[in-house]
Scaffold this active site. Sequence first.
Site, PDB file in Angstrom:
ATOM      1  N   GLN A 219     -28.806  73.825  27.503  1.00  0.00           N
ATOM      2  CA  GLN A 219     -27.552  73.836  26.754  1.00  0.00           C
ATOM      3  C   GLN A 219     -27.036  75.260  26.571  1.00  0.00           C
ATOM      4  O   GLN A 219     -25.933  75.451  26.067  1.00  0.00           O
ATOM      5  CB  GLN A 219     -27.762  73.194  25.377  1.00  0.00           C
ATOM      6  CG  GLN A 219     -28.053  71.701  25.436  1.00  0.00           C
ATOM      7  CD  GLN A 219     -28.302  71.079  24.079  1.00  0.00           C
ATOM      8  OE1 GLN A 219     -29.333  70.467  23.870  1.00  0.00           O
ATOM      9  NE2 GLN A 219     -27.372  71.211  23.153  1.00  0.00           N
TER      10      GLN A 219
ATOM     11  N   ARG B 283     -27.832  67.084  17.122  1.00  0.00           N
ATOM     12  CA  ARG B 283     -26.433  66.712  16.829  1.00  0.00           C
ATOM     13  C   ARG B 283     -26.080  67.128  15.401  1.00  0.00           C
ATOM     14  O   ARG B 283     -25.604  66.335  14.587  1.00  0.00           O
ATOM     15  CB  ARG B 283     -26.234  65.220  17.013  1.00  0.00           C
ATOM     16  CG  ARG B 283     -24.789  64.907  17.383  1.00  0.00           C
ATOM     17  CD  ARG B 283     -24.610  63.523  17.899  1.00  0.00           C
ATOM     18  NE  ARG B 283     -23.240  63.403  18.402  1.00  0.00           N
ATOM     19  CZ  ARG B 283     -22.852  62.528  19.286  1.00  0.00           C
ATOM     20  NH1 ARG B 283     -23.702  61.689  19.803  1.00  0.00           N
ATOM     21  NH2 ARG B 283     -21.603  62.468  19.676  1.00  0.00           N
ATOM     22  N   CYS B 284     -26.308  68.396  15.149  1.00  0.00           N
ATOM     23  CA  CYS B 284     -26.248  68.893  13.771  1.00  0.00           C
ATOM     24  C   CYS B 284     -26.069  70.394  13.841  1.00  0.00           C
ATOM     25  O   CYS B 284     -26.655  71.043  14.682  1.00  0.00           O
ATOM     26  CB  CYS B 284     -27.577  68.552  13.104  1.00  0.00           C
ATOM     27  SG  CYS B 284     -27.953  69.476  11.627  1.00  0.00           S
TER      28      CYS B 284
ATOM     29  N   GLU C 274     -20.740  66.672  15.999  1.00  0.00           N
ATOM     30  CA  GLU C 274     -21.874  66.383  15.120  1.00  0.00           C
ATOM     31  C   GLU C 274     -21.493  65.501  13.945  1.00  0.00           C
ATOM     32  O   GLU C 274     -22.367  64.846  13.354  1.00  0.00           O
ATOM     33  CB  GLU C 274     -22.473  67.682  14.553  1.00  0.00           C
ATOM     34  CG  GLU C 274     -22.372  68.893  15.419  1.00  0.00           C
ATOM     35  CD  GLU C 274     -23.313  68.886  16.599  1.00  0.00           C
ATOM     36  OE1 GLU C 274     -23.304  69.829  17.370  1.00  0.00           O
ATOM     37  OE2 GLU C 274     -24.055  67.909  16.763  1.00  0.00           O
TER      38      GLU C 274
HETATM   39  O1  CDP Z   1     -19.902  71.743  21.154  1.00  0.00           O
HETATM   40  P1  CDP Z   1     -19.564  70.326  21.518  1.00  0.00           P
HETATM   41  O2  CDP Z   1     -18.801  70.171  22.785  1.00  0.00           O
HETATM   42  O3  CDP Z   1     -20.748  69.417  21.411  1.00  0.00           O
HETATM   43  O4  CDP Z   1     -18.686  69.736  20.301  1.00  0.00           O
HETATM   44  P2  CDP Z   1     -17.159  69.814  19.910  1.00  0.00           P
HETATM   45  O5  CDP Z   1     -16.605  71.177  19.938  1.00  0.00           O
HETATM   46  O6  CDP Z   1     -17.095  69.088  18.626  1.00  0.00           O
HETATM   47  O7  CDP Z   1     -16.395  68.988  21.039  1.00  0.00           O
HETATM   48  C1  CDP Z   1     -16.794  67.726  21.514  1.00  0.00           C
HETATM   49  C2  CDP Z   1     -15.699  67.196  22.416  1.00  0.00           C
HETATM   50  O8  CDP Z   1     -14.596  66.746  21.614  1.00  0.00           O
HETATM   51  C3  CDP Z   1     -15.140  68.261  23.351  1.00  0.00           C
HETATM   52  O9  CDP Z   1     -14.793  67.741  24.609  1.00  0.00           O
HETATM   53  C4  CDP Z   1     -13.944  68.728  22.595  1.00  0.00           C
HETATM   54  O10 CDP Z   1     -13.022  69.426  23.315  1.00  0.00           O
HETATM   55  C5  CDP Z   1     -13.414  67.447  21.951  1.00  0.00           C
HETATM   56  N1  CDP Z   1     -12.667  67.773  20.729  1.00  0.00           N
HETATM   57  C6  CDP Z   1     -11.300  67.531  20.658  1.00  0.00           C
HETATM   58  O11 CDP Z   1     -10.719  66.950  21.585  1.00  0.00           O
HETATM   59  N2  CDP Z   1     -10.587  67.913  19.541  1.00  0.00           N
HETATM   60  C7  CDP Z   1     -11.219  68.509  18.481  1.00  0.00           C
HETATM   61  N3  CDP Z   1     -10.549  68.898  17.406  1.00  0.00           N
HETATM   62  C8  CDP Z   1     -12.613  68.721  18.529  1.00  0.00           C
HETATM   63  C9  CDP Z   1     -13.305  68.360  19.684  1.00  0.00           C
END
Ligand code: CDP
Length: 784
Positions: A221, A368-369, A738
């Site tokens: 990751q 996931r946290c 998360e």
């Molecule tokens: O770091 P990780 O990708 O696990 O988590 P994240 O930043 O929460 O994003 C998860 C997915 O959701 C990604 O593809 C983001 O681009 C999308 N996302 C989104 O479309 N709009 C947001 N406000 C937050 C996340």
Amino acid sequence: MMHQTSPEIGGMGHSIKRKEDARLIQGKGHYVDDVHLPRMVHGHMIRSPYAHARLKSINIEAAMKLPGVLAVITGADLAKANLAWMPTLFHDKQMVLATDKVLFQAQEVAFVVAEDRYTAADAAELVAVEYEELPVLVDPHKALDPGAPILREDRGEKTNHIFHWEVGDEQATQKTLQDAPVRAKVDAVFQRCHPAPLETCGCVADYDPIMKHLTVWLTSQAPHAHRTLFAIVGGIPEQNIRVISPDIGGGFGNKVPIYPGYVCAVVASLTLGRPVKWIETRSENLQSTGFARDYHMTAEIAADKDGTVKALSVKTLADHGAFNAAAQPSKFPAGLFSICTGSYDFANSFCEVDGVYTNKAPGGIAYRCSFRVTEAAYLIERAMDVLAMELKTDPAELRLKNFIPPDKFPYKSPLGWSYDSGDYPAAMNKALEMVGYRELRKEQEEKRKKGELMGVGISSFTEIVGAGPGHTFDIVGIKMFDSCEIRIHPTGKAIARLGTKSQGQGHETTFPQIIAQELGIPASDITLEEGDTDTAPYGLGTYASRSTPVAGGATAIAARKIRDKAKKIAAHLLEVSEADLEWEPGKFYVKGAPSKAKTIQEIAFAAYTNLPPGMEAGLEAVDYYDPPNLTFPFGTYICVVDIDKGTGEIRVRRFVAVDDCGNIINPMIVEGQIHGGLTEGLGIAFMQLISYDENGNVQGGNFMDYLVPTAVETPHWETGKTCTPSPHHPIGAKGVGESPNVGSPAAFVNAVVDALSHLGVRHIDMPVTPWKVWQILKEKGITS
Ligand code: CDP
């Protein structure tokens, strides 16, 4: 001396072939398990059956005689190269292969390398390891007892204590508690659980002795951070290491640490000059790689008689297993656990955590946290329900009364965080309306009269994601920025590369969307690449919902840098000054004359063909984004359960999840993230526990004992949203990945406890199984 048979050094022909294969494999986005290189051999880990034992001897002779066996690496071999121990990501060290003793069941003891994985497994059976059993310590509450066995003799300290950490105002908190007319206390264990990604951990290490170059295909990751650690620990010049993280079948924090298998595969490849593959089995993954949680917590709330909360005191014992291998920012021994005041306006709070060693696998990873936030959210949301029961008040009303008011943002929490934005009543009211809360309470009253058991559980969590600002956040010293590089080709198509690494979160979709929004280039014209350290700019990777808050910021800013240059080119092409231009996504036009315009595609072509005098060619930018603050997504989840009073069987009848992650980039992906996280939360709340018997034998080491929810157990998720943008994030977005895992366990448990609250039940530890519920019902005389 490393034990090996007939080492073969690869010729130039092989080495060229390997590189071609590598490109093809990466381009097709295969998994590590699909990487097959010519002359590749296979590693198999020999593991300890004991949880605590002295290592008396290892005899590898019989194994070495087996045809096809190439090497057996032991801890003693690694010790000669100073590699028997490696640093963990959190101020500790961890055995790669055991030298003098083992500290948990399934600990790595030796590594067999053979032509195929079956021969390697057969050879492992022939390695004779002699152990002398030592007293085992499983219960963290006994770790500091005077007679407890000292586990980490290597530290030269006669204690199993790892750290004490505290924050907040102890005196003021204690005083408020003493004077409080109402106090509510809960002892809650957030049990040891495991991310259990569908693809286990693994790697293929390919050291090219001619080029002195190491390529590692790794289920990582954080590929860049791993490359740097390989360079520092292994002594290989960093420019000669390429880490490729291909498609990953789920990570959930499990693929952030460096595991002994990776190191052994690299050492074996360096020794043999051949590619070495090591892939874990399911049981190896569950028994030995980064576990999560194992927090034994007590929370006490001081409140007025009208339910206004005044102070929160939290005391926690953290079971870290044999090594402190928590994958979290360097300055935070208990991660971001101090978000435990949650969504509520406490005037005072004090939080303390003690970490201890036990004979269990190491970890404490952020499943996931965002680094212990799940534990914190669970604790405060359980404690608020216990307070509501104490006050005999409605848990929704209690929460609404105590929320940090929307006009108090940015809000400084008593434990030091600065919440960026929030509107908690809006999310709560929406969830209450969606679920039909009032009607449910009426129904519950009716059902209770008939002796039926039904419960409604609420969780109004606050998250803290986007680690993190460089002034405070680093992992092994590396600041927690992230990056994006965008190159626009002459025809207006683009490639973007990021320092993050999707494991199924859909970055390939959402990051091009940010660029499309900023530059007007269709998302379908943009290729997104992550996970190859030779091509992507340096970043800290994807975990803890940091991709959107950090790399998302980098993406928007890199695109804006390109737009700034594009404006200069447009002014040149249109023969006006920059001040005369207006932007709308996709083109610059002359103010008052919209037909005089240049599209971003025309500008891109000019960037290579017709530039203003003195301007350098090309249209590209890179940004390393250091966020000014974290983002604080939040939400309200409401769960409705029915309980069979004869069997204790729990049925989740409804689950409403209202999330607020600021501006959303892709609603469908966000919805998918929430469904996935809720399903994982369901597993944790009702099914999952990595437990140990008194001899340290792992009880949850396979999918028959460690249950993963299937479609059969998973209820229908009803989702809703509110939108409170982050004021400091370039596109107002907060993370979301998360949130459903952070917020949901408390909603599930609160619902079950609510169903039984009239019987005097105040808390049940997870996993809340039908057996536990049935026992309570039996005790209360409800069933026999
Ligand atoms: O770091 P990780 O990708 O696990 O988590 P994240 O930043 O929460 O994003 C998860 C997915 O959701 C990604 O593809 C983001 O681009 C999308 N996302 C989104 O479309 N709009 C947001 N406000 C937050 C996340």
